[in-house]
Design a protein around this motif. Structure first.
Motif, mmCIF file in Angstrom:
data_model
loop_
_atom_site.group_PDB
_atom_site.id
_atom_site.type_symbol
_atom_site.label_atom_id
_atom_site.label_comp_id
_atom_site.label_asym_id
_atom_site.label_seq_id
_atom_site.Cartn_x
_atom_site.Cartn_y
_atom_site.Cartn_z
ATOM 1 N N PHE A 119 -9.346 -1.824 14.795
ATOM 2 C CA PHE A 119 -8.686 -2.588 15.847
ATOM 3 C C PHE A 119 -8.610 -4.064 15.466
ATOM 4 C CE2 PHE A 119 -8.858 -4.922 19.889
ATOM 5 C CZ PHE A 119 -7.717 -4.417 20.483
ATOM 6 N N GLN A 120 -9.716 -4.532 14.957
ATOM 7 C CA GLN A 120 -9.787 -5.934 14.549
ATOM 8 C C GLN A 120 -8.702 -6.269 13.521
ATOM 9 O OE1 GLN A 120 -13.825 -6.509 13.453
ATOM 10 N NE2 GLN A 120 -13.406 -8.496 12.553
ATOM 11 N N VAL A 121 -8.603 -5.421 12.491
ATOM 12 C CA VAL A 121 -7.617 -5.681 11.448
ATOM 13 C C VAL A 121 -6.201 -5.529 11.988
ATOM 14 C CG1 VAL A 121 -6.740 -4.866 9.232
ATOM 15 C CG2 VAL A 121 -9.193 -5.047 9.619
ATOM 16 N N ILE A 143 12.233 -0.324 12.556
ATOM 17 C CA ILE A 143 11.300 -1.447 12.447
ATOM 18 C C ILE A 143 9.890 -1.009 12.835
ATOM 19 C CG2 ILE A 143 10.708 -3.718 13.392
ATOM 20 C CD1 ILE A 143 13.685 -4.310 13.540
ATOM 21 N N THR A 144 9.800 -0.172 13.875
ATOM 22 C CA THR A 144 8.481 0.310 14.290
ATOM 23 C C THR A 144 7.808 1.093 13.169
ATOM 24 O OG1 THR A 144 9.395 0.535 16.501
ATOM 25 C CG2 THR A 144 7.259 1.568 16.098
ATOM 26 N N PHE A 145 8.587 1.966 12.536
ATOM 27 C CA PHE A 145 8.000 2.749 11.447
ATOM 28 C C PHE A 145 7.596 1.849 10.281
ATOM 29 C CE2 PHE A 145 9.631 6.640 13.436
ATOM 30 C CZ PHE A 145 8.544 7.459 13.221
ATOM 31 N N LEU A 146 8.407 0.844 10.025
ATOM 32 C CA LEU A 146 8.067 -0.066 8.933
ATOM 33 C C LEU A 146 6.739 -0.758 9.234
ATOM 34 C CD1 LEU A 146 8.802 -1.453 6.289
ATOM 35 C CD2 LEU A 146 10.069 -3.158 7.581
ATOM 36 N N PHE A 147 6.612 -1.255 10.451
ATOM 37 C CA PHE A 147 5.383 -1.936 10.833
ATOM 38 C C PHE A 147 4.199 -0.964 10.786
ATOM 39 C CE2 PHE A 147 2.447 -3.788 14.020
ATOM 40 C CZ PHE A 147 2.214 -4.989 13.356
ATOM 41 N N LEU A 148 4.432 0.248 11.311
ATOM 42 C CA LEU A 148 3.383 1.268 11.303
ATOM 43 C C LEU A 148 2.928 1.571 9.876
ATOM 44 C CD1 LEU A 148 2.096 3.260 13.453
ATOM 45 C CD2 LEU A 148 3.642 4.965 12.485
ATOM 46 N N ALA A 149 3.908 1.742 8.974
ATOM 47 C CA ALA A 149 3.560 2.075 7.592
ATOM 48 C C ALA A 149 2.755 0.938 6.962
ATOM 49 C CB ALA A 149 4.822 2.352 6.781
ATOM 50 N N ILE A 150 3.161 -0.308 7.242
ATOM 51 C CA ILE A 150 2.440 -1.437 6.650
ATOM 52 C C ILE A 150 1.022 -1.519 7.206
ATOM 53 C CG2 ILE A 150 2.382 -3.954 6.454
ATOM 54 C CD1 ILE A 150 5.428 -3.902 6.376
ATOM 55 N N VAL A 151 0.895 -1.364 8.518
ATOM 56 C CA VAL A 151 -0.435 -1.443 9.132
ATOM 57 C C VAL A 151 -1.332 -0.332 8.588
ATOM 58 C CG1 VAL A 151 -1.706 -1.135 11.277
ATOM 59 C CG2 VAL A 151 0.315 -2.574 11.234
ATOM 60 N N LEU A 152 -0.779 0.886 8.538
ATOM 61 C CA LEU A 152 -1.608 1.993 8.073
ATOM 62 C C LEU A 152 -1.965 1.843 6.602
ATOM 63 C CD1 LEU A 152 -0.049 4.947 10.035
ATOM 64 C CD2 LEU A 152 -2.317 3.950 10.314
ATOM 65 N N TYR A 153 -1.034 1.289 5.835
ATOM 66 C CA TYR A 153 -1.376 1.083 4.424
ATOM 67 C C TYR A 153 -2.499 0.061 4.298
ATOM 68 C CZ TYR A 153 -1.180 0.467 -0.562
ATOM 69 O OH TYR A 153 -1.524 0.417 -1.879
ATOM 70 N N PHE A 154 -2.423 -0.990 5.091
ATOM 71 C CA PHE A 154 -3.485 -1.989 5.061
ATOM 72 C C PHE A 154 -4.822 -1.366 5.453
ATOM 73 C CE2 PHE A 154 -0.889 -5.577 4.229
ATOM 74 C CZ PHE A 154 -1.768 -6.607 3.934
ATOM 75 N N LEU A 155 -4.796 -0.539 6.502
ATOM 76 C CA LEU A 155 -6.041 0.049 6.980
ATOM 77 C C LEU A 155 -6.586 1.104 6.024
ATOM 78 C CD1 LEU A 155 -5.497 0.663 10.786
ATOM 79 C CD2 LEU A 155 -7.045 -0.952 9.694
ATOM 80 N N LEU A 156 -5.735 2.099 5.726
ATOM 81 C CA LEU A 156 -6.230 3.251 4.969
ATOM 82 C C LEU A 156 -6.291 2.941 3.478
ATOM 83 C CD1 LEU A 156 -4.142 5.871 6.921
ATOM 84 C CD2 LEU A 156 -6.565 5.419 7.170
ATOM 85 N N GLY A 157 -5.179 2.378 2.981
ATOM 86 C CA GLY A 157 -5.192 1.971 1.583
ATOM 87 C C GLY A 157 -6.247 0.900 1.369
ATOM 88 N N GLY A 158 -6.352 -0.003 2.347
ATOM 89 C CA GLY A 158 -7.328 -1.083 2.240
ATOM 90 C C GLY A 158 -8.745 -0.545 2.154
ATOM 91 N N ALA A 159 -9.078 0.390 3.036
ATOM 92 C CA ALA A 159 -10.415 0.980 3.017
ATOM 93 C C ALA A 159 -10.668 1.646 1.673
ATOM 94 C CB ALA A 159 -10.548 1.995 4.140
ATOM 95 N N ASP A 160 -9.594 2.210 1.152
ATOM 96 C CA ASP A 160 -9.666 2.888 -0.119
ATOM 97 C C ASP A 160 -9.959 1.931 -1.275
ATOM 98 O OD1 ASP A 160 -8.366 5.772 -0.209
ATOM 99 O OD2 ASP A 160 -8.211 4.767 -2.156
ATOM 100 N N PHE A 161 -9.207 0.833 -1.310
ATOM 101 C CA PHE A 161 -9.488 -0.189 -2.330
ATOM 102 C C PHE A 161 -10.882 -0.741 -2.125
ATOM 103 C CE2 PHE A 161 -4.759 -0.822 -2.144
ATOM 104 C CZ PHE A 161 -4.532 -0.275 -3.378
#
Ligand code: HDD
Ligand code: HEM
Ligand code: HEM
Lengths: 337, 435
Positions: free
Chosen positions: A267-269, A6-24
């Motif tokens: 941090f905010q996101v 579950i931790t990895f799932l949450f981590l992957a989602i958060v990082l995708y939002f942050l890094l993928g998000g910045a990318d989009f």
């Protein structure tokens, strides 16, 4: 082991939002850049995301794999009822990834073809996070009807509602905000820095506006998000921390601290995601009439979870250091040159 | 088109598209690493030019491979939710490790593509090697997931329940080795011949001969070796299929009646109603020999399999014949190359020699598509051999045919775009690298 997964799932989602998000977001910023500055923005974002965009998007793959190996019933249910928005998101990812590669690797930089790639790139950069947000919103919207009898109820109104769309728009604004903050640190001249600061502020205002819209929409759809978030200490704290870091970010932006603000923005996101995540933990999908799919009920058999947990754990020892080194080296190289 | 057929076709077109990019993604980094190594060692600039020219093309293929792979990871759930619900926890292990491998690949690719003149040259070279290593690792892993569908293991199927799941055992199912081996060799022969063919065309047109000759030599050596090994590995696959999936083998061979001295039929048109093959050449005993190393021992034919469990015979058989024909032709071309290399250097500049490789350009990829058709269509009506039928797995959502049309248009557009871009890069070779 289930907690590791579950931790990895949450981590992957958060990082995708942050890094993928910045990318989009880089594409969204380009979309809202005036014609005369577009090529400058393009140059900066190419230098900034060129080496890392493929890696950024791997977090999505990791999240999906964890979902279908660890929580197959939840994955297949989401895939069934959210088929259409997933499909549109995939089209967006495809269009965006290929347009980005094509515009940089077309051996002949023809004006006409470049224009086409650029157009595809910016619009798909907008559509993809929009639908990503719609999917995330739908997962907690309680609008997915597992017993729907008509096509529209099952496959359309499961995601086409005020709440999900508001979450989608919110995601777009956050992505743009993250990208602007990121680009402030990447720009190589004062003029661009100022331009990206203005963009960051605009995106921040938009994010706050759409954030408000999410709450209003949740009232319309009887989700009562406010009641929910403010009703538990963790989410409440997370929201308050996010707001404080928002204010700090503004101050830092005005002081021209170009790189530290990244931490503030991330941090905010993260706090926003934590608030939402905590709120519906351990449910990944909250459907109509209180049919919630919990990660503690709908997980794969023990042996699979154990193996998956170990796989992720060991894998992260390979991935994380090399990923940091990738970011670090391309950051450092830039300062030298 | 009904939804079930549409779902199958959409899956097929998506995989058929992705496999081309994944072959290139596995093999091109190896070619580049060789050329890159030679540049560092000899200091001869031509090798650097070849490496850089290739890496420009590869960047396009990688992006396309990555997005089409992302589509696939969702499509498994979008089209086959019931399959993934049960199979996910069992055959998911290779997919999760594959996720790790992709990650390493994407990171290494970032270093490699954008790291020219920025890093220590051996570190830079090593990142290129890592791209290839992780690509091949992911290829082996994902094919072992597919081989589980052909040869399910690592669980007990009791009254419709999947019990005692062991993902590690599922990953190392009885077919993973033969299938992965065949796939990796196929990737090398297909990509090797395709790349060599393009450069041979340029040599024949007398354009930048030195540049293209260097590239041709690196590509063809891998292609030729792989093409010579391929039939042996294919034989292993066929023996394995006979054991695990007799219906597939019988359909491949269009072999209807069980008999001692089982014949191998070459060519011909299967008549499924009359249960015979017209116009084929029948060699008695050869099928028995290929499967059991014994001319007499009977091989199970279609008559031992209930009609409702039989795969489509005509498609499977033709696809198999195409693969075999191409496999034999490529092996021959590989042998000719080695003869030229060792005995007849003058052949290299002969028209017929270049023409042979120019004509072989698409062959490997046609064989790859045909081979996968054999594997996938030959497994029908099962999605998990003997356990779950494809029709039980399909999504309940109506209207899949529209999504199939949509994806068809997308893949066609992308294919045209990639070909267009590649031809522009080849056109630019003189200006960029031949000063
Ligand atoms: C360059 C491509 C290529 C070439 C020249 C060949 N193959 Fe192949 N074949 C493949 C590419 C391929 C493939 C596309 O990669 C497949 C699909 C699944 C797999 O693992 O490999 C395959 C599958 C496949 C299968 C089905 C395995 C299964 O489903 O269990 C058999 C029996 C063979 N092959 C046999 C052969 C033989 C006897 C060949 C000798 C000439 C041959 N192949 C040449
Ligand atoms: C690891 C790799 C692969 C996996 C996990 C996989 C999985 C699947 C699944 C789930 C289906 C739909 C159900 C079925 O028809 O049985 C399918 C069908 C199909 N796939 Fe694959 N596949 C793989 C590789 C490939 C490749 C590389 C090709 C390339 C051409 C391919 C060609 C097809 C075809 C032609 C069908 C349709 C078969 C039919 O319905 O008659 N597959 N595959
Ligand atoms: C026989 C079948 C397959 C083989 C040999 C194969 C191999 C590969 C390879 C070598 C790559 C990296 C090269 C590139 O990006 O061009 C790749 C990319 C990818 N594949 Fe496949 N694949 C197959 C089928 C599948 C299937 C069935 C899935 C989905 C479940 C899948 C998911 C992916 C993903 C997500 C990527 C992107 C990785 C990245 O961004 O680097 N592949 N595949």
């Amino acid at each position: 082991m289930i907690y590791v997964v579950i931790t990895f799932l949450f981590l992957a989602i958060v990082l995708y939002f942050l890094l993928g998000g910045a990318d989009f977001g880089a594409g969204i910023i380009e979309l809202f850049t005036s014609e005369k500055n577009k090529s400058q923005t393009r140059k900066t974002s190419y230098q900034a995301i060129g080496p890392i965009w493929e890696a950024n998007h791997m977090w999505l793959i990791i999240a999906v794999v964890i979902l279908f190996v660890g929580f197959p019933v939840i994955y297949s249910t989401m895939c069934t009822y959210l088929h259409i928005p997933l499909l549109i998101m995939l089209l967006g990812i495809t269009a965006r990834g290929t347009a980005f590669a094509f515009r940089n690797y077309d051996a002949i930089k023809g004006e006409h073809t470049q224009k086409i790639y650029n157009r595809i790139f910016v619009y798909s950069s907008f559509v993809t996070p929009l639908f990503l947000g719609i999917i995330a919103g739908s997962a907690i919207s309680r609008q997915v009807d597992l017993h729907a009898s008509s096509y529209l109820d099952a496959y359309l109104f499961s995601w086409l509602n005020y709440f999900s769309v508001a979450v989608g728009l919110f995601t777009v604004a956050l992505s743009g905000y993250l990208a602007a903050i990121y680009l402030i640190g990447e720009a190589d001249n004062e003029k661009d820095v100022r331009r990206f600061i203005i963009k960051a502020k605009a995106m921040n205002i938009l994010a706050v506006f759409f954030g408000g819209l999410v709450f209003i929409a949740s009232e319309i759809e009887h989700i009562h998000l406010a009641h929910w978030i403010f009703g538990n200490a963790v989410s409440l704290t997370a929201v308050i921390t996010a707001s404080i870091s928002l204010i700090i970010s503004w101050i830092l932006i005005n002081k021209g601290k170009r790189k530290i603000i990244r931490i503030g923005a991330a941090f905010q996101v993260m706090m926003i995601l934590l608030a939402v995540g905590y709120m519906h933990y351990p449910y990944l999908l909250m459907a109509k009439d209180g049919e919630n799919l919990s990660m503690f009920v709908y997980h794969a058999p023990e042996k699979t979870i154990t193996d998956l947990g170990w796989g992720l754990f060991i894998g992260s020892f390979i991935i994380l250091p090399s990923l940091f080194y990738l970011y670090y080296s391309f950051q450092r190289k830039k300062e030298i040159t | 088109m009904n939804d079930f057929l549409a779902a199958r076709s959409q899956m097929a077109i998506s995989l058929g598209f992705h496999i081309i990019y994944s072959c290139i993604g596995m093999v091109m980094p190896v070619f580049m690493a060789v050329s890159h190594y030679k540049w560092i060692k000899t200091g001869d600039d031509i090798y650097k030019k070849v490496t850089q020219a290739w890496s420009k093309g590869v960047a396009i293929f990688f992006a396309t491979g990555a997005v089409s792979g992302t589509i696939l990871s969702f499509e498994l759930g979008l089209l086959w939710p019931k399959f993934m619900e049960h199979a996910g926890p069992i055959f998911g292990m290779p997919f999760s490790l594959e996720g790790v491998a992709f990650f390493v690949e994407a990171i290494a690719l970032g270093f490699f593509l954008y790291g020219w003149n920025k890093f220590n040259k051996w570190f830079h070279w090593l990142t290129g090697v890592m791209v290839g290593v992780s690509g091949i690792a992911s290829g082996i892993l994902v094919v072992s997931a597919n081989s589980w569908m052909n040869d399910p293991s690592g669980f007990d199927f009791v009254n419709g329940q999947y019990l005692n799941i062991d993902p590690i055992q599922a990953m190392f199912n009885g077919s993973w080795f033969s299938e992965s081996l065949h796939m990796i060799i196929a990737a090398f022969s297909a990509t090797g011949f395709a790349v060599a063919g393009v450069h041979a065309l340029m040599i024949a047109r007398k354009k930048n001969v030195k540049f293209h000759m260097t590239a041709f030599r690196i590509a063809i050596i891998f292609g030729a070796i792989a093409a010579i090994l391929q039939p042996f590995s294919g034989d292993l696959s066929a023996k394995n299929a006979a054991k695990k999936q007799p219906a597939k083998l019988a359909a491949m061979e269009a072999y209807f009646y069980t008999q001692p001295y089982s014949p191998l039929t070459i060519g011909g048109i299967p008549d499924t109603a009359a249960k015979k093959v017209n116009y084929g050449i029948e060699i008695p005993g050869l099928l028995s020999f290929l499967v059991y190393d014994d001319f007499q021992k009977p091989v199970k034919a279609l008559d031992t399999i209930p009609v409702k469990d039989q795969p489509p015979i005509t498609v499977t058989h033709f696809a198999f014949e195409i693969m075999i024909a191409i496999g034999s032709a490529m092996m021959l071309a590989g042998i000719i190359y080695f003869i030229a290399l060792w005995k007849k250097r003058t052949w290299f500049s002969r028209k017929w020699f270049l023409k042979l490789f120019i004509l072989s350009t698409p062959l490997g990829f046609i064989a790859v598509e045909a081979g996968w058709t054999v594997t996938e269509v030959g497994r029908q009506p099962w999605i998990i051999q003997g356990v779950m039928r494809t029709s039980e797995a399909v999504t309940p959502m109506p209207g899949i045919s529209y999504s199939f049309y949509l994806f068809t248009v997308i893949y066609l557009t992308l294919s045209v775009a990639v070909i267009f871009l590649l031809s522009r890069q080849i056109k630019m070779v003189p200006e960029m690298y031949d000063r």
